[in-house]
Design a protein around this motif. Structure first.
Motif, PDB file in Angstrom:
ATOM      1  N   PHE A  77       0.893  -0.956   0.085  1.00  0.00           N
ATOM      2  CA  PHE A  77      -0.067   0.008   0.034  1.00  0.00           C
ATOM      3  C   PHE A  77       0.869   1.367   0.187  1.00  0.00           C
ATOM      4  CE2 PHE A  77       0.374  -1.906   4.193  1.00  0.00           C
ATOM      5  CZ  PHE A  77       1.022  -0.968   4.882  1.00  0.00           C
ATOM      6  N   GLY A  78       2.455   1.252   0.034  1.00  0.00           N
ATOM      7  CA  GLY A  78       3.042   2.143   0.171  1.00  0.00           C
ATOM      8  C   GLY A  78       4.385   2.017  -0.522  1.00  0.00           C
ATOM      9  N   ARG A  79       5.394   3.174  -0.601  1.00  0.00           N
ATOM     10  CA  ARG A  79       6.556   2.814  -1.234  1.00  0.00           C
ATOM     11  C   ARG A  79       7.337   3.943  -0.620  1.00  0.00           C
ATOM     12  NH1 ARG A  79       7.798   3.703  -7.299  1.00  0.00           N
ATOM     13  NH2 ARG A  79       8.466   5.684  -6.596  1.00  0.00           N
ATOM     14  N   ARG A 145      13.393  10.061   0.918  1.00  0.00           N
ATOM     15  CA  ARG A 145      13.439  11.039  -0.145  1.00  0.00           C
ATOM     16  C   ARG A 145      11.907  11.457  -0.464  1.00  0.00           C
ATOM     17  NH1 ARG A 145      13.312  11.118  -5.674  1.00  0.00           N
ATOM     18  NH2 ARG A 145      13.674   8.935  -5.469  1.00  0.00           N
ATOM     19  N   VAL A 146      11.016  10.343  -0.889  1.00  0.00           N
ATOM     20  CA  VAL A 146       9.685  10.394  -1.241  1.00  0.00           C
ATOM     21  C   VAL A 146       8.918   9.131  -0.534  1.00  0.00           C
ATOM     22  CG1 VAL A 146       8.113  10.556  -3.144  1.00  0.00           C
ATOM     23  CG2 VAL A 146      10.342  11.568  -3.408  1.00  0.00           C
ATOM     24  N   LEU A 158      -4.962  -1.449  -8.302  1.00  0.00           N
ATOM     25  CA  LEU A 158      -4.116  -0.296  -8.013  1.00  0.00           C
ATOM     26  C   LEU A 158      -4.589   0.781  -9.060  1.00  0.00           C
ATOM     27  CD1 LEU A 158      -0.317  -0.165  -7.343  1.00  0.00           C
ATOM     28  CD2 LEU A 158      -1.615   1.763  -8.932  1.00  0.00           C
ATOM     29  N   SER A 159      -5.089   2.034  -8.711  1.00  0.00           N
ATOM     30  CA  SER A 159      -5.967   2.803  -9.655  1.00  0.00           C
ATOM     31  C   SER A 159      -5.164   4.282  -9.476  1.00  0.00           C
ATOM     32  CB  SER A 159      -7.202   3.015  -9.519  1.00  0.00           C
ATOM     33  OG  SER A 159      -7.653   3.423  -8.021  1.00  0.00           O
ATOM     34  N   ALA A 160      -4.224   4.608  -8.332  1.00  0.00           N
ATOM     35  CA  ALA A 160      -3.677   5.995  -8.021  1.00  0.00           C
ATOM     36  C   ALA A 160      -2.541   5.916  -7.267  1.00  0.00           C
ATOM     37  CB  ALA A 160      -4.877   6.925  -7.685  1.00  0.00           C
ATOM     38  N   PHE A 161      -2.035   6.870  -7.199  1.00  0.00           N
ATOM     39  CA  PHE A 161      -0.812   7.241  -6.216  1.00  0.00           C
ATOM     40  C   PHE A 161      -0.815   8.674  -5.989  1.00  0.00           C
ATOM     41  CE2 PHE A 161       1.604   7.276 -10.136  1.00  0.00           C
ATOM     42  CZ  PHE A 161       2.498   8.474  -9.821  1.00  0.00           C
ATOM     43  N   GLU A 162      -0.072   8.821  -4.498  1.00  0.00           N
ATOM     44  CA  GLU A 162       0.363  10.199  -4.058  1.00  0.00           C
ATOM     45  C   GLU A 162       1.845  10.048  -3.718  1.00  0.00           C
ATOM     46  OE1 GLU A 162      -3.812  12.092  -2.549  1.00  0.00           O
ATOM     47  OE2 GLU A 162      -2.184  11.237  -1.198  1.00  0.00           O
ATOM     48  N   ASP A 163       2.597  11.041  -4.270  1.00  0.00           N
ATOM     49  CA  ASP A 163       3.991  11.366  -3.723  1.00  0.00           C
ATOM     50  C   ASP A 163       4.092  12.391  -2.727  1.00  0.00           C
ATOM     51  OD1 ASP A 163       5.454  10.029  -6.984  1.00  0.00           O
ATOM     52  OD2 ASP A 163       4.721   9.097  -5.007  1.00  0.00           O
ATOM     53  N   GLU A 164       4.699  12.064  -1.665  1.00  0.00           N
ATOM     54  CA  GLU A 164       4.939  13.079  -0.741  1.00  0.00           C
ATOM     55  C   GLU A 164       6.402  13.213  -0.423  1.00  0.00           C
ATOM     56  OE1 GLU A 164       4.254  14.272   4.095  1.00  0.00           O
ATOM     57  OE2 GLU A 164       3.537  12.236   3.159  1.00  0.00           O
ATOM     58  N   SER A 165       6.891  14.627  -0.880  1.00  0.00           N
ATOM     59  CA  SER A 165       8.226  14.873  -0.948  1.00  0.00           C
ATOM     60  C   SER A 165       8.662  15.180   0.633  1.00  0.00           C
ATOM     61  CB  SER A 165       8.772  15.863  -1.605  1.00  0.00           C
ATOM     62  OG  SER A 165      10.170  16.383  -1.447  1.00  0.00           O
TER      63      SER A 165
END
Length: 705
Positions: A77-79, A145-146, A158-165
């Motif tokens: 669910f995350g990276r 980093r992200v 899996l249909s979407a993702f969000e990246d948080e710096s």
């Protein structure tokens, strides 16, 4: 944050989907390997081989269970993306035998998955490296980093993702849309794990060390149940062998309806060997509860003073033996005189052993007295001789008369049905009025004719533990602990070999015998040094709903404050007053409207109103289940008819509370029961009433200065 909508299947989403598919394939392969290993069978081998083979079979069976049921669940669910090379040592620490030195990203999921070469494709959320997914921030990026969060559609794709710096130079405003969507996602059936949405303050409790007994006070919607279950899963990941040596682990809930609601959480996290039970089942020794207790009687029976009353009753069965014991052995008669027998009886009684062991120890000591006489007379003794003397008819008969065998139900039966027994055991502990309140009149004809209550089970368990110590458990999670009596808490405490996680909300305490202070709970549990924590931020219940329910707090728990809700929803709360003769139509219409939306619907009412509401729903063709009639019923229909006494700990997307005043009037702590009912809603709460609302709800809350 970057958000990719599911309608725009970008190349990167395809890459992530392909990787997820590869992880799923490896999971299937791992399961097939375990199935094949189990099916291979074992040879005849020697005893050592058989022991090893048995252990291997048990390992493979457990592995298959842990790898099953995850085919429809996203494995990650995350990276986390790290600066190139920084993550190598960390990955190696969590068990990857051949992680690439230039690896700069790791996927976080419900369980670890490795490929055929042994490289970790997904890291278990409980591994040390996974902490960064939950706790890294721009103030302390923990080398990240992200941080990427993934979104999934209703089919689990899996249909979407969000990246948080997490680099301060690229700080971005706003919260996570995917995180909010996951928290607010409609429920279908039992409770889900929250492994993808655990918040930092929750995770710090989840990762509490195994030695620590933790008591979590949490208002509705703060996630205390999830914290307790995820802490148990975390401890099994980090301390499995220790907990197994100490007897395993257990979850104790208030009733079967609650346990049915949470039953899927631990298996979804890979933990399938967890005892899930209620306090009555834990303390039950073949006794069936057939009646409810009167409130005052329940309060007295649940009081910790009853432990001493029970102890006196049990040990009063021991009495001196005033005759000489004549032991015939080796064609001679050996004599044990009353004075020396009495000394041995006092010595054993002062040892503080349990009742059953005392019988064996007394027989052993009397046999030793005879053996010493034989040795002085020139007859050499041996271990075999001592065993023979312990079974000697005269010694056995003397021990039975001094220290008779008994059972726990008989002890409590005699105590509660015989005024003379009760008066002696309770002298100086219970007043005459209190003794009269717990005395069962008229006296049942026999033990079999006794009608038992839940409060009696804790008394029987107290006696049983004095007769023979119960088996221990390495860790116990106790949910809705605010409703347990001191005697029930003692029953749990004597089974704990290690630590506990105690969960509850004092504002929801509806039992008159409940302990109303967490310090007292920890003391009765035998863990007075336990750590008390409070969760104050609500994630599941909308602010409008929790603020409305909080109008009751000054009347039920003025020392507590309601949580600050994470969620806002303008139309989350609705109250509808209707004419008495229009109540049926209003209820049916409300259920129909609620079922038109997604998610689960709970219709909560006073217990006495459930049969009539069942007729109304059935007559209108609305498919529903009555909670409490079937522990798996929450899976079989979206609409649940919930007796308010079973609502504690449950959640529904939409909650319809019928006639709050009837809920309040049904019992002495009715306002607390209403507070429970009002706080079961995850998205929408609708109040339907013909009678006037209870005073605290009818009045607008006072504005703070």
């Amino acid at each position: 944050m970057q958000h990719i909508d599911h309608d725009q299947v970008e190349p990167e989403i395809r890459v992530e989907r392909d990787y997820l598919g590869a992880c799923q394939a490896e999971l299937v392969r791992l399961r097939e390997v375990a199935v094949a290993a189990l099916a291979t069978g074992v040879g005849e081998g020697d005893v050592f081989d058989k022991v090893q083979n048995f252990a291997a079979r048990q390992f493979h069976k457990r592995e298959i269970k842990e790898l099953s049921g995850l085919d429809d669940v996203p494995l990650f669910f995350g990276r986390l993306d790290f600066p190139l090379g920084d993550v190598y040592d960390e990955i190696r620490d969590v068990g990857a035998p051949s992680a690439a030195p230039d690896s700069d990203r790791v996927y976080i999921g419900r369980r670890g998955v490795s490929d055929e070469a042994g490289e970790l494709m997904v890291i278990d959320w409980r591994a040390p490296l996974s902490r960064a997914f939950y706790e890294a921030s721009q103030q302390d990026p923990m080398k990240v980093r992200v941080r990427r969060r993934f979104g999934f559609d209703h089919n689990g794709e899996l249909s979407a993702f969000e990246d948080e710096s997490l680099d301060r130079r690229f700080a971005q405003a706003g919260g996570s849309d995917l995180l909010a969507a996951e928290i607010e996602r409609p429920r279908k059936g039992p409770m889900r794990d929250i492994v993808a949405t655990i918040q930092p303050e929750q995770m710090s409790l989840v990762r509490s060390p195994v030695e620590r007994t933790l008591c979590v006070q949490g208002a509705p919607g703060t996630g205390k149940t999830a914290v307790g279950l995820h802490r148990l899963a975390y401890l099994l990941f980090t301390e499995r062998e220790r907990l197994q040596r100490e007897g395993g682990v257990a979850v104790i809930g208030p009733n079967r309806a609650f346990l049915a609601y949470v039953r899927n959480v631990l298996p979804a996290l890979g933990e399938v060997e967890v005892l899930q039970t209620t306090i009555d089942e834990l303390t039950n020794s073949g006794i069936t509860v057939t009646r409810a207790e009167e409130p005052r009687t329940e309060r007295i029976k649940g009081d910790a003073r009853m432990a001493e009353v029970v102890r006196r009753q049990l040990w009063s069965r021991i009495r001196p033996f005033d005759e000489t014991v004549h032991v015939k052995h080796l064609q001679r008669t050996w004599h044990l005189y009353p004075e020396e027998v009495a000394d041995e009886l006092d010595e054993v009684r002062d040892r503080g052993t349990d009742y059953s062991s005392g019988i064996e120890l007394l027989a052993q000591r009397l046999a030793l007295l005879v053996l010493r006489q034989m040795e002085r007379a020139g007859h050499p003794g041996s271990t075999a001789t001592l065993r023979q003397l312990r079974r000697n008819t005269a010694i056995v008969r003397a021990v039975q008369q001094m220290w008779p065998e008994t059972d726990s139900a008989r002890i409590v039966f005699d105590l509660l049905t015989d005024s003379d027994y009760l008066a002696r055991a309770a002298d100086g502990i219970l007043s005459t009025d209190e003794q009269h309140a717990i005395l069962c009149t008229p006296r049942p004809r026999s033990l079999k004719a006794m009608s038992w209550t839940s409060a009696d089970l804790a008394l029987i368990d107290e006696a049983s533990a004095m007769i023979e110590r119960p088996a221990k458990l390495g860790h116990i999670v106790v949910d809705e602990a605010q409703d347990l009596s001191p005697m029930q808490i003692r029953a749990i405490g004597r089974r704990v070999a290690g630590s506990c996680t105690v969960l509850g909300d004092l504002a929801q305490a509806t039992s008159l015998s409940a302990v109303e202070d967490w310090t007292a709970v920890l003391t009765h549990l035998g863990r007075p040094d336990g750590q008390i924590e409070e969760l104050t931020r609500g994630y599941r219940v909308p602010a409008q709903v929790i603020d409305y329910a909080a109008r009751l707090l000054p009347h039920i728990a003025p020392e507590l404050r309601g949580p600050a809700s994470y969620r806002q929803s303008a139309d989350a709360l609705q109250t509808s007053r209707t004419a008495p003769d229009e109540m049926t139509e209003t209820v049916v219409a409300a259920c129909t409207t609620a079922l038109a939306d997604e998610g689960s619907v709970g219709l909560i009412a006073a217990d006495r109103d459930i049969p009539e509401l069942h007729k109304v729903l059935s007559g209108s063709g609305l498919r529903h289940v009555i909670l409490g009639t079937d522990e798996t019923s929450s899976d079989s229909a979206r609409l649940s008819l919930v007796p308010v006494t079973l609502a504690k700990g449950l959640e529904f997307d939409t909650v319809l509370v019928i006639e709050p005043t009837r809920i309040v009037d049904a019992e002495q702590r009715g306002l607390r029961r209403l507070y429970v009912a009002l706080t079961r809603a995850v998205s929408n709460l609708r109040i339907i009433h013909a009678d006037a609302l209870p005073g605290p709800l009818a009045q607008e809350p006072a504005m703070s200065a």
